[in-house]
Each structure stands twice: as C-alpha cells, then as structure tokens.
Design an enzyme around this catalytic site. Structure first.
Site, mmCIF file in Angstrom:
data_model
loop_
_atom_site.group_PDB
_atom_site.id
_atom_site.type_symbol
_atom_site.label_atom_id
_atom_site.label_comp_id
_atom_site.label_asym_id
_atom_site.label_seq_id
_atom_site.Cartn_x
_atom_site.Cartn_y
_atom_site.Cartn_z
ATOM 1 N N LYS A 71 23.114 21.300 -11.453
ATOM 2 C CA LYS A 71 22.608 21.576 -12.766
ATOM 3 C C LYS A 71 21.567 20.713 -13.368
ATOM 4 C CE LYS A 71 27.069 24.044 -14.484
ATOM 5 N NZ LYS A 71 28.066 23.785 -15.583
ATOM 6 N N ASP A 107 26.858 26.743 -21.606
ATOM 7 C CA ASP A 107 28.198 26.100 -21.861
ATOM 8 C C ASP A 107 28.666 25.901 -22.885
ATOM 9 O OD1 ASP A 107 28.495 26.475 -18.960
ATOM 10 O OD2 ASP A 107 27.769 24.507 -18.332
#
Length: 283
Positions: A71, A107
């Site tokens: 990420k 997210d």
C-alpha cells in the site's frame, strides 16, 4: 460469463491473498450490472511490484486494488494521487486511464460510509476514540478529520506511535487530536468525552473471537461502537456494546463500502452494494 479480448480486467495486488473476499464481491457486482469485466487476485512479491504494475498498463486492466504489503510502496509507481491517499500516505485503489495511474485510498471513506449508512448520522462534529494506530487507524482517522470530526483520540499501547499519528493528523488537518496511552485512567477520561468508539486493531478476529480490545465495564450506552473486524461479523466488543445498549456498526460494512468506492472509481457506475453485502454473508 464469456471472457473475450474485450473483457476488461481489474486486479488485486498483494501477498499472500488466500483469504481475500474482494474477487467474490467485485465479480458478483460486475455480473449483476452485466459489465464485461473480471476481477482477479494477483500475488506479487515486493521485488516484482514495479514490473507487474508496468505490465498492467500495457494490458486490458482498468485498475486494481492494493493490499498488504504494497500500500505504501505502490505510490512510487503512480502518476497522481488524490487528497485522501496523500494525507494517509498509502494507496489501496488505482485507476488506469490512457496508460496513466491514479491512486486513491478508499479504506477511510469505506468506514465513513459504513458509519453513516448504518447509523443514519454524520461524523461531523463528533468526538471519536480510535483504538490502534496502524494503517487502518491512519486511514480512518485522517478521513474522519477531513470530514469535520470535532476531536479525535488515538489510543495505543505504545504511546510514541499514538503521539506521532496524532501530531500528523493535527499537522495535515488542523483538527484537535490527542494521543491516549492504553492506561485505565487515561482511557476513562477520554471515553467520557467520546461519541464514537472505533476498534481498528485485529483484536477479536477469528479464531480469537472471545478477545476484546476494551474492558466491557468502560462501555456506556451513549456510545456508538464500531469494529473494522468482519470475521466474526459480530465481535466480542460489539456483543459487549450491544449488551450495554450501545449502537453498533459491524466491520463487514466497511469492507463492502470501501469496495463499492473502488468499484465506482473504476467504472463510473454506482456500485450494487446490496449485492456485494449479500454475496459475502455466507462467505
């Protein structure tokens, strides 16, 4: 579904990927809307990430998700990132258009949508207590700060980590943010000033389903209690909160809504979130 040379590809880059629910969720959504697309998991070791990403821009890929451990590293290979990804310092969704890659982080937005859809309430003006200061905590806390939460408490067993995250949130968003040591008295004081409590750790995840990150005695019915853990659907923390009369938000909602946000980035079509929920119920 008939796969042809016109079928557009979407992927998930990470390692390992054995337990990911994303392919099931996204392929059900594509099928429901009769979109000629397919979502595939692609296990990629860190040393191969750059090669794989460059290859994807030359193929039929419209985008991809990114998960552990890529990420942060993925940001080196992108042409652009959105505001949330820049503030969070990590990317979990990439759109490919005309050979260019733009990174997003869904997210935190996924959590925000899960909270607002489940409670029919806004996070604006709320005081929030977040347990944990890892990647999920950073995504959630930054997003809530950008969406006008009033104050954020970051609670962690390692005070320095909580302090670093709190300072970064204050620096980037100007919101009031305090680090709280995982100490009984400090936690009690902060919770008395809290509207929404969020567990962003893995405590309570299967198989350790009887574990909770917080003593049940510290819960109060005026709190809204959220958990990002989705296996089990209702964690020990959420069960304890329900027994205390708290409003609760399950982790599956965040999983679905962060996926729905990514789906909409790739397709410019509203995601069938009801179908995405349905297909994951018995997964």
């Amino acid at each position: 579904m008939i796969i042809s040379t016109k079928t557009k590809l979407v992927g998930l880059l990470g390692y390992p990927l054995g337990h990911s629910m994303s392919p099931v969720m996204h392929n059900a959504a594509f099928e429901n809307l009769s979109l000629d697309k397919i979502y595939i998991p692609i296990e990629v070791l860190p040393e191969n990430l750059e090669t794989v990403v460059k290859g994807m821009t030359k193929m039929n890929f419209e985008g991809f998700n990114v998960t552990i451990p890529h990420k942060i590293e993925i940001m080196k290979y992108l042409d652009e990132t959105d505001e949330y990804a820049r503030c969070i310092g990590a990317v979990n969704t990439v759109k490919i258009k005309d050979g260019k890659l733009k990174g997003y982080n869904t997210d935190g937005i996924g959590f925000l949508r899960s909270y607002e859809e489940s409670t029919k309430d806004k996070i604006e003006g709320k005081n929030v207590f977040i347990i944990g200061c890892g990647g999920a905590s950073r995504a959630v806390s930054m997003t809530l700060a950008l969406n006008k939460a009033n104050k954020i408490y970051i609670c962690n067993r390692t005070h320095d980590k909580a302090l670093n995250l709190a300072e970064d949130i204050k620096r980037q968003t100007k919101i009031r943010c305090e680090a709280v040591l995982y100490d009984h008295e400090e936690v009690i004081k902060a919770l008395q000033d809290t509207d929404v409590l969020i567990n962003t750790t893995s405590v309570g995840m299967s198989p350790n389903i009887e574990e909770s990150p917080l003593d049940k005695r510290l819960l109060d019915k005026r709190l809204t209690v959220c958990d990002i853990v989705y296996n089990p659907r209702k964690t020990r923390l959420l069960k304890d909160a329900e027994e205390k009369g708290c409003r609760i938000v399950e982790g599956l909602a965040m999983l679905v809504y962060q996926g729905a946000e990514a789906f909409e980035i790739w397709t410019d079509v509203k995601a069938p979130s009801d179908i995405m929920f349905e297909v994951l119920k018995d997964f």
